[in-house]
Motif scaffolding. Structure first.
Motif, PDB file in Angstrom:
ATOM      1  N   LEU A   6       0.826  -1.207   0.000  1.00 50.63           N
ATOM      2  CA  LEU A   6       0.000   0.000   0.000  1.00 50.63           C
ATOM      3  C   LEU A   6       0.861   1.259   0.000  1.00 50.63           C
ATOM      4  N   GLY A   7       2.188   1.055  -0.092  1.00 45.87           N
ATOM      5  CA  GLY A   7       3.046   2.205  -0.294  1.00 45.87           C
ATOM      6  C   GLY A   7       3.780   2.709   0.928  1.00 45.87           C
ATOM      7  N   ARG A   8       3.663   2.006   2.029  1.00 46.43           N
ATOM      8  CA  ARG A   8       4.414   2.467   3.206  1.00 46.43           C
ATOM      9  C   ARG A   8       5.887   2.081   3.074  1.00 46.43           C
ATOM     10  N   GLY A   9       6.757   2.924   3.588  1.00 43.62           N
ATOM     11  CA  GLY A   9       8.184   2.616   3.576  1.00 43.62           C
ATOM     12  C   GLY A   9       8.497   1.614   4.673  1.00 43.62           C
ATOM     13  N   PRO A  10       9.683   0.997   4.599  1.00 44.34           N
ATOM     14  CA  PRO A  10      10.042  -0.039   5.582  1.00 44.34           C
ATOM     15  C   PRO A  10      10.019   0.488   7.020  1.00 44.34           C
ATOM     16  N   VAL A  11      10.470   1.724   7.186  1.00 47.24           N
ATOM     17  CA  VAL A  11      10.507   2.263   8.549  1.00 47.24           C
ATOM     18  C   VAL A  11       9.089   2.454   9.060  1.00 47.24           C
ATOM     19  N   ALA A  12       8.245   2.969   8.211  1.00 44.31           N
ATOM     20  CA  ALA A  12       6.854   3.197   8.602  1.00 44.31           C
ATOM     21  C   ALA A  12       6.180   1.873   8.944  1.00 44.31           C
ATOM     22  N   VAL A  13       6.489   0.831   8.168  1.00 43.89           N
ATOM     23  CA  VAL A  13       5.892  -0.473   8.441  1.00 43.89           C
ATOM     24  C   VAL A  13       6.362  -0.993   9.799  1.00 43.89           C
ATOM     25  N   LEU A  14       7.657  -0.818  10.036  1.00 41.84           N
ATOM     26  CA  LEU A  14       8.198  -1.259  11.315  1.00 41.84           C
ATOM     27  C   LEU A  14       7.471  -0.539  12.456  1.00 41.84           C
ATOM     28  N   ARG A  15       7.289   0.772  12.263  1.00 32.64           N
ATOM     29  CA  ARG A  15       6.722   1.585  13.335  1.00 32.64           C
ATOM     30  C   ARG A  15       5.214   1.342  13.501  1.00 32.64           C
ATOM     31  N   THR A  16       4.523   1.245  12.383  1.00 30.13           N
ATOM     32  CA  THR A  16       3.069   1.197  12.491  1.00 30.13           C
ATOM     33  C   THR A  16       2.493  -0.206  12.503  1.00 30.13           C
ATOM     34  N   VAL A  17       3.254  -1.175  12.030  1.00 33.58           N
ATOM     35  CA  VAL A  17       2.700  -2.532  11.984  1.00 33.58           C
ATOM     36  C   VAL A  17       3.453  -3.485  12.912  1.00 33.58           C
ATOM     37  N   THR A  18       4.733  -3.650  12.646  1.00 36.50           N
ATOM     38  CA  THR A  18       5.473  -4.699  13.358  1.00 36.50           C
ATOM     39  C   THR A  18       5.608  -4.395  14.852  1.00 36.50           C
ATOM     40  N   LEU A  19       6.092  -3.208  15.159  1.00 37.74           N
ATOM     41  CA  LEU A  19       6.326  -2.886  16.563  1.00 37.74           C
ATOM     42  C   LEU A  19       5.050  -2.947  17.400  1.00 37.74           C
ATOM     43  N   PRO A  20       3.973  -2.277  16.976  1.00 36.12           N
ATOM     44  CA  PRO A  20       2.769  -2.338  17.812  1.00 36.12           C
ATOM     45  C   PRO A  20       2.293  -3.768  18.047  1.00 36.12           C
ATOM     46  N   LEU A  21       2.516  -4.619  17.050  1.00 35.86           N
ATOM     47  CA  LEU A  21       2.025  -5.990  17.191  1.00 35.86           C
ATOM     48  C   LEU A  21       2.940  -6.854  18.050  1.00 35.86           C
ATOM     49  N   THR A  22       4.247  -6.614  17.978  1.00 36.92           N
ATOM     50  CA  THR A  22       5.158  -7.512  18.689  1.00 36.92           C
ATOM     51  C   THR A  22       5.580  -6.994  20.064  1.00 36.92           C
ATOM     52  N   LEU A  23       5.630  -5.679  20.212  1.00 35.84           N
ATOM     53  CA  LEU A  23       6.198  -5.157  21.464  1.00 35.84           C
ATOM     54  C   LEU A  23       5.524  -5.660  22.740  1.00 35.84           C
ATOM     55  N   PRO A  24       4.193  -5.698  22.779  1.00 37.37           N
ATOM     56  CA  PRO A  24       3.591  -6.161  24.036  1.00 37.37           C
ATOM     57  C   PRO A  24       4.049  -7.566  24.409  1.00 37.37           C
ATOM     58  N   GLY A  25       4.148  -8.448  23.415  1.00 33.47           N
ATOM     59  CA  GLY A  25       4.584  -9.810  23.687  1.00 33.47           C
ATOM     60  C   GLY A  25       6.022  -9.855  24.153  1.00 33.47           C
ATOM     61  N   ILE A  26       6.855  -9.055  23.498  1.00 24.44           N
ATOM     62  CA  ILE A  26       8.259  -8.999  23.901  1.00 24.44           C
ATOM     63  C   ILE A  26       8.368  -8.410  25.300  1.00 24.44           C
ATOM     64  N   GLY A  27       7.542  -7.426  25.561  1.00 24.93           N
ATOM     65  CA  GLY A  27       7.528  -6.823  26.898  1.00 24.93           C
ATOM     66  C   GLY A  27       7.133  -7.847  27.950  1.00 24.93           C
ATOM     67  N   ALA A  28       6.172  -8.681  27.619  1.00 28.98           N
ATOM     68  CA  ALA A  28       5.743  -9.700  28.576  1.00 28.98           C
ATOM     69  C   ALA A  28       6.879 -10.682  28.847  1.00 28.98           C
ATOM     70  N   GLY A  29       7.608 -11.048  27.787  1.00 28.90           N
ATOM     71  CA  GLY A  29       8.761 -11.924  27.971  1.00 28.90           C
ATOM     72  C   GLY A  29       9.788 -11.286  28.875  1.00 28.90           C
ATOM     73  N   ALA A  30      10.038  -9.997  28.634  1.00 29.44           N
ATOM     74  CA  ALA A  30      11.016  -9.282  29.448  1.00 29.44           C
ATOM     75  C   ALA A  30      10.569  -9.244  30.908  1.00 29.44           C
ATOM     76  N   ALA A  31       9.273  -9.026  31.122  1.00 29.39           N
ATOM     77  CA  ALA A  31       8.762  -8.984  32.497  1.00 29.39           C
ATOM     78  C   ALA A  31       8.980 -10.331  33.188  1.00 29.39           C
ATOM     79  N   LEU A  32       8.732 -11.409  32.438  1.00 32.96           N
ATOM     80  CA  LEU A  32       8.891 -12.740  33.019  1.00 32.96           C
ATOM     81  C   LEU A  32      10.363 -13.018  33.363  1.00 32.96           C
ATOM     82  N   VAL A  33      11.258 -12.653  32.454  1.00 33.41           N
ATOM     83  CA  VAL A  33      12.681 -12.880  32.712  1.00 33.41           C
ATOM     84  C   VAL A  33      13.135 -12.012  33.893  1.00 33.41           C
ATOM     85  N   PHE A  34      12.709 -10.772  33.882  1.00 35.46           N
ATOM     86  CA  PHE A  34      13.053  -9.849  34.964  1.00 35.46           C
ATOM     87  C   PHE A  34      12.660 -10.422  36.318  1.00 35.46           C
ATOM     88  N   LEU A  35      11.420 -10.898  36.361  1.00 32.79           N
ATOM     89  CA  LEU A  35      10.879 -11.480  37.580  1.00 32.79           C
ATOM     90  C   LEU A  35      11.698 -12.685  38.039  1.00 32.79           C
TER      91      LEU A  35
END
Lengths: 353, 509
Positions: B413-442
């Motif tokens: 749809l014409g988004r650049g790679p950075v925009a895709v990373l910011r608007t699609v990949t990160l929002p979708l993956t960050l919470p899960g990665i954050g949960a992993g980090a919380a578990l390891v931290f704990l």
């Protein structure tokens, strides 16, 4: 999709930085670790196999008195000795403060300790220091039977630790076979009476259904609260528990029985100190060892940890018979470093998994 | 997907770093020589230890699956009263280290020791490893499949066993695997409740005259047991894979069944489990604090220990996530035999006791990375080796929720790679990665044996302070450290509970 390689590249950069960092560190491998010179830098590193809550106030006193900062690493004696053996001559440690002569002997055996100056070791009776001069005792600690007088009348107290394998004591004795002090005690039996006797004792103990605990503390807790009639441990635990409960050793239910007549059960072991070879010439380290054997530290141990001072002229702990009055078994602490055979015996006995 | 060389290379490096302790084990065991190895291993004692350890792992895993799935089902799929409250409550035992729980139990119940008491305490402490992923899977699963099953005439129970259980199978087996590996490596409960497991035997071998060889040889058996467990889990996983969700499109909350008369027994069961898992340690700690007169150091000392715990755990979690990222992404984006092998390899050190990881990194630090020795970073590496699987699972799960197709669509749809990373990949993956980090931290917060060996000299943490006070019977002094440790650990636990979706209100009634 191109976003993923970007992310991957980011991760790669980070990871490779890490790896490069590790590799670079590896390259520096040959840089000499021991920058110690005979001049004082007012700083020493101590590995303490003795508990922080017992030793830290003393180390703070030392720093106040001398201006020398002490970096201390705490662990149990076995763990600290293991770490020292693993580190070898690259260890950051200057001094090893240990709970037991056997551990000091084992580290000395690997050639990690310097020979201490005669002027230091001479303060301590020969019974409480290494023949080689590689470690010196700081406090003495006696093996005892702790008992609850409600469950064990005084008249029934055993004359010898070997009596504990008799039917009268079935299920009544708490032991901590993983504890260094227990091992040293078994080694003492071996030294005094031979391996066969030690084996027989362990088998008898095991057959008598002992209550096996991981440390001396739980044994005393249970004896004091009446859950267990008696147990084998070191004398100063009573003082520690009294302190915890805000009373004196006399105020506790649990009482100590010192085995009479030079019985193996009455072994007197030491906590002690050894100096790592690289710190042999460090004046700060010498000041530290001197301090441990000085009146202030010796008094601290007698009053705060209920251990026996090993230097003449300092009064012993309250509530226990004087060290000189104990009929201790005739055992050279230098012979207690042969732990391997003892451990094999203990393992074989089934007292430990 | 095309295998990505960069990602693959990074993953290989990450796995290699995590495997340093296993390499050490190999080197040291080889040094011992065949005769010594045989002498240590070929005994009835080792056979008995292996059987008992596997038995304990089996019992605890079964218990955790029962408790975890049961609680997760009640909390996410029924009209249970106070379900969000119970959801958080069921996650909280994760904040209680097994050495605190074990100690609480044995000081509450006389002679509470041996296999079954140990199994009980381990189950109570580790069932959140099953509860959290299963609750998340139950919340996120597509209800349509169940509805189809019901409409085709299957009853509620058969739908549950045939459809629901299959949908959540990856969560089940993943959680169960973590529990089983945890049991293999647990030192706290095994030691305090005197369950003669391999890990306890290894600790005792170290304690008994610092016998490194015997301990390390015994540790190799743990590695073998781990491989067996991993192979078993892989077998079930392969069959389960096709039931996984296809995409994370628009979510629809699953239907909740009405419990009817069973509401109150269900509430009582959950409350009972919470009372055993959280109440017993809480009461015991309070008692210890009230009875003793020993006092911890100043508030300042407690604050410093808490600060150190937080900082070291943060460093540990950061490094662990960094290593987990390429492995997790690879396993989500380029699944295959080689990827699977890499991922499994990252699990290998998870069952090793902390003391073995600690010693191996002492060896590594002294001989290879001396400038890192006794710094935060070597300890962080220890944490990473110990807890990598927790992070890898989270990253892989998160990446799977961001299907590459979404990124491709955004690009088309014409988004650049950075925009895709910011608007699609990160929002979708960050919470899960954050949960992993919380578990390891704990988990880093609770770790003790490796921390003792690897921490910078003079750095006390809540766990080490707790340990130092309990070794001299100063329980009253130890209690505030224990309380603070549990309290601080409950923050990431709460985040994990929130992340699993059980707090969402949209499912309502």
């Amino acid at each position: 999709m191109p976003t993923t390689p970007r992310k991957a590249a980011l991760a790669l950069t980070a990871a490779s930085l890490l790896v490069l960092g590790l590799a670079a560190c590896g390259a520096e491998d040959d840089a000499p670790a021991q920058a110690e010179t005979p001049t004082s830098d007012k700083k020493i590193t101590v590995y303490s196999g003795r508990s922080e809550s017992l030793v830290k106030p003393l180390l703070e006193q030392f720093t106040q008195a001398t201006g020398i900062t002490v970096e201390t690493r705490y662990g149990n004696t076995a763990a600290m000795a293991t770490q020292l053996l693993e580190e070898g001559d690259r260890s950051p440690a200057d001094v090893f403060l240990a709970q037991d002569a056997g551990a000091l002997g084992a580290v000395a055996k690997q050639g990690l300790f310097a020979t201490l100056d005669g002027s230091v070791t001479d303060k301590v009776p020969t019974a409480y220091r290494a023949r080689s001069g590689q470690w010196v005792g700081v406090t003495a600690r006696a093996r005892v039977l702790v008992y609850n007088p409600d469950l064990v009348p005084e008249a029934d107290l055993p004359a010898s630790v070997f009596d504990l394998t008799g039917p009268a004591w079935k299920g009544k004795i708490g032991v901590a076979p993983t504890n260094a002090s227990f091992q040293t005690f078994v080694t003492a039996i071996k030294v005094q009476h031979g391996e066969a006797k030690a084996k027989e004792f362990l088998a008898g103990l095991k057959a008598n259904d002992p209550q096996v605990r991981d440390g001396n503390g739980p044994i005393l807790d249970e004896v004091n609260s009446g859950k267990l009639p008696a147990g084998l441990l070191n004398h100063y635990y009573l003082g520690e528990l009294a302190k915890e409960q805000g009373t004196t050793p006399d105020g506790l239910k649990a009482k100590l029985h010192f085995f009479p007549g030079g019985d193996s059960g009455g072994l007197v072991n030491v906590s002690g100190v050894g100096v790592l070879t690289k710190a042999a010439q460090d004046p700060d380290v010498k000041t530290f060892v001197d301090y441990l054997l000085g009146p202030d530290a010796q008094k601290y141990f007698a009053e705060q940890t209920y251990e026996y001072p090993v230097v003449a002229g300092v009064e012993g702990p309250a509530g226990v018979p004087a060290l000189s009055s104990l009929a201790v078994p005739d055992i050279d602490l230098n012979d207690l470093d042969a732990l391997e055979a003892t451990i094999a015996l203990i393992k074989e006995s089934g007292l430990v998994p | 997907m095309v295998p990505r060389p960069v990602l693959f290379g990074t993953a290989v490096v990450a796995v290699a770093v995590a495997l340093i302790p296993v390499a050490y084990l190999g080197v040291r065991t080889a040094e011992a020589g065949g005769e010594r190895i045989a002498e240590e291993l070929l005994t009835a004692r080792v056979g008995l230890l292996a059987l008992r350890t596997l038995g304990l792992a089996a019992v605890v895993t079964a218990g955790c699956l029962l408790l975890g799935v049961g609680s997760a089902f009640l909390v996410t799929r029924t009209d249970l009263p106070l379900r969000r409250f119970f959801g958080v409550l069921a996650a909280l035992p994760l904040a209680v280290p097994t050495y605190i729980a074990g100690f609480a139990w044995i000081s509450t119940v006389d002679r509470f020791e041996g296999f079954w008491p140990g199994a009980l305490v381990l189950t109570l402490c580790s069932y959140p490893y099953v509860f959290l992923p299963v609750a998340a899977a139950l919340t996120g699963a597509d209800p349509a499949q169940e509805e189809v099953s019901r409409s085709l005439g299957r009853g509620a129970w058969r739908t549950f066993t045939d459809v629901t259980l299959r949908q959540i199978r990856p969560a089940l087996t993943g959680g169960g695997l973590l529990v089983a590996l945890y049991v293999l490596s647990d030192f706290g409960a095994a030691s305090i409740l005197r369950v003669d497991t391999f890990t306890r035997a290894i600790f005792i071998a170290f304690d008994l005259g610092f016998d490194r060889t015997a301990a390390l040889v015994l540790s190799t058996v743990l590695v073998v047991l781990t491989v067996l467990l991993l192979a078993g889990e892989s077998a079930t996983r392969r069959r389960g894979e096709r039931y996984a969700r296809v995409g994370a499109g628009s979510r629809r909350p699953p239907a909740r069944s009405r419990l009817g008369w069973a509401r109150w027994p269900a509430v009582a069961a959950l409350a009972g489990v919470a009372a055993l898992a959280l109440g017993v340690p809480a009461v015991s700690l309070a008692q210890r604090m009230a009875v003793g007169v020993s006092r911890p150091g100043s508030l300042g000392e407690i604050a410093v220990a808490a600060g150190n715990s937080l900082w070291l755990s943060l460093a540990g979690a950061a490094l662990t996530m960094l290593l987990a990222l390429p492995i997790g992404l690879l396993s989500a984006r380029a699944p295959g035999a080689l990827t699977g092998l890499l991922e499994r390899l990252s699990y290998l050190t998870h069952a090793l006791p902390g003391v073995v990881i600690g010693l191996s990194l002492v060896f590594f630090g002294i001989n290879v990375a001396y400038p890192l020795y006794q710094t935060t970073w070597l300890l962080a590496l220890g944490y990473a080796a110990l807890f990598l699987p927790l992070a890898v699972a989270a990253v892989a799960g998160a990446a799977a929720q961001a299907p590459p197709i979404l990124e491709e669509v955004a690009r088309s749809l014409g988004r650049g790679p950075v925009a895709v990373l910011r608007t699609v990949t990160l929002p979708l993956t960050l919470p899960g990665i954050g949960a992993g980090a919380a578990l390891v931290f704990l988990t880093c917060m609770k770790e003790l044996p490796a921390t003792l060996l690897l921490r910078p000299t003079g750095t006390d943490t809540l766990a080490t302070e707790l340990w130092t006070h309990t070794t001299v019977n100063a329980y009253a002094a130890a209690a505030p450290y224990a309380a603070l440790l549990v309290l601080l650990s409950s923050v990431p636990t709460w985040l994990l509970a929130a992340r699993s979706g059980i707090l969402e209100s949209e499912g309502g009634r």
